[in-house]
Design an enzyme around this catalytic site. Sequence first.
Site, short mmCIF file in Angstrom:
data_model
loop_
_atom_site.label_atom_id
_atom_site.label_comp_id
_atom_site.label_asym_id
_atom_site.label_seq_id
_atom_site.Cartn_x
_atom_site.Cartn_y
_atom_site.Cartn_z
N HIS A 1 -10.14 -4.60 -3.70
CA HIS A 1 -8.83 -4.80 -3.08
C HIS A 1 -8.97 -5.16 -1.61
O HIS A 1 -9.76 -4.57 -0.88
CB HIS A 1 -7.91 -3.59 -3.26
CG HIS A 1 -8.46 -2.29 -2.77
ND1 HIS A 1 -9.44 -1.57 -3.44
CD2 HIS A 1 -8.15 -1.55 -1.68
CE1 HIS A 1 -9.70 -0.46 -2.79
NE2 HIS A 1 -8.95 -0.42 -1.70
N LEU A 2 -8.22 -6.17 -1.23
CA LEU A 2 -8.16 -6.65 0.15
C LEU A 2 -6.99 -5.97 0.85
O LEU A 2 -5.85 -6.03 0.37
CB LEU A 2 -7.96 -8.16 0.17
CG LEU A 2 -7.67 -8.80 1.54
CD1 LEU A 2 -8.90 -8.73 2.44
CD2 LEU A 2 -7.21 -10.24 1.37
N HIS A 3 -7.28 -5.33 1.98
CA HIS A 3 -6.21 -4.76 2.81
C HIS A 3 -5.70 -5.86 3.73
O HIS A 3 -6.48 -6.54 4.39
CB HIS A 3 -6.74 -3.61 3.67
CG HIS A 3 -7.04 -2.38 2.89
ND1 HIS A 3 -6.11 -1.39 2.66
CD2 HIS A 3 -8.18 -1.97 2.27
CE1 HIS A 3 -6.66 -0.43 1.95
NE2 HIS A 3 -7.93 -0.75 1.69
N ASP B 1 0.85 -1.18 0.00
CA ASP B 1 0.00 0.00 0.00
C ASP B 1 0.89 1.24 0.00
O ASP B 1 1.89 1.29 0.72
CB ASP B 1 -0.91 -0.01 1.24
CG ASP B 1 -2.01 1.02 1.17
OD1 ASP B 1 -1.69 2.22 1.17
OD2 ASP B 1 -3.19 0.63 1.15
N ILE B 2 0.53 2.23 -0.80
CA ILE B 2 1.34 3.45 -0.90
C ILE B 2 1.28 4.29 0.38
O ILE B 2 2.18 5.06 0.67
CB ILE B 2 0.93 4.27 -2.15
CG1 ILE B 2 1.97 5.34 -2.45
CG2 ILE B 2 -0.46 4.86 -1.99
CD1 ILE B 2 1.80 5.98 -3.81
#
Length: 160
Positions: free
Chosen positions: A121-123, A52-53
Amino acid sequence: MADAANTPTPESCIASHSDEEYDKKCIFCKILKGEMGTELLHSDETVSCFQDIHPGAPHHYLVVPSKHVGNCKSLSKEHVPLVEKMLETGKEILEKNNVTDLSDVRFGFHWPPFCSVTHLHLHVLAPVSQMGFMSRLIYRLNSYWFVTADQLLQRLNSMG
């Protein structure tokens, strides 16, 4: 009942990025096509993973379908294998990065309209115990804006 020929499975979600599988405006589609210079930690026909950015934890990864799939609100029961594959991949990435305590990990999705990117999207966040105040709020359990992977799977499995 859905026609079995049209039921998505992890194997059928290919990364060929034809026009219908690629959204030119989607930042995650651009990452998967190599247009953003983002390092992919995992990539196969079904899912890909990258950091993740704006990490919310020491380990914060995003696992995304390799073709464009809308947000979690647009999913149906037929997407259960895809979500399960995303979760499995998240666990594998953590293991490769020496995160073994899965009791201190959070797997989840932002619930629309609280998604900054509409590509599913899965965190994957770990360790949860080291998340700061804002991250604890943004990725909060039992909130209106964030659902765990297990909660999403329960929701999908209960669909008729």
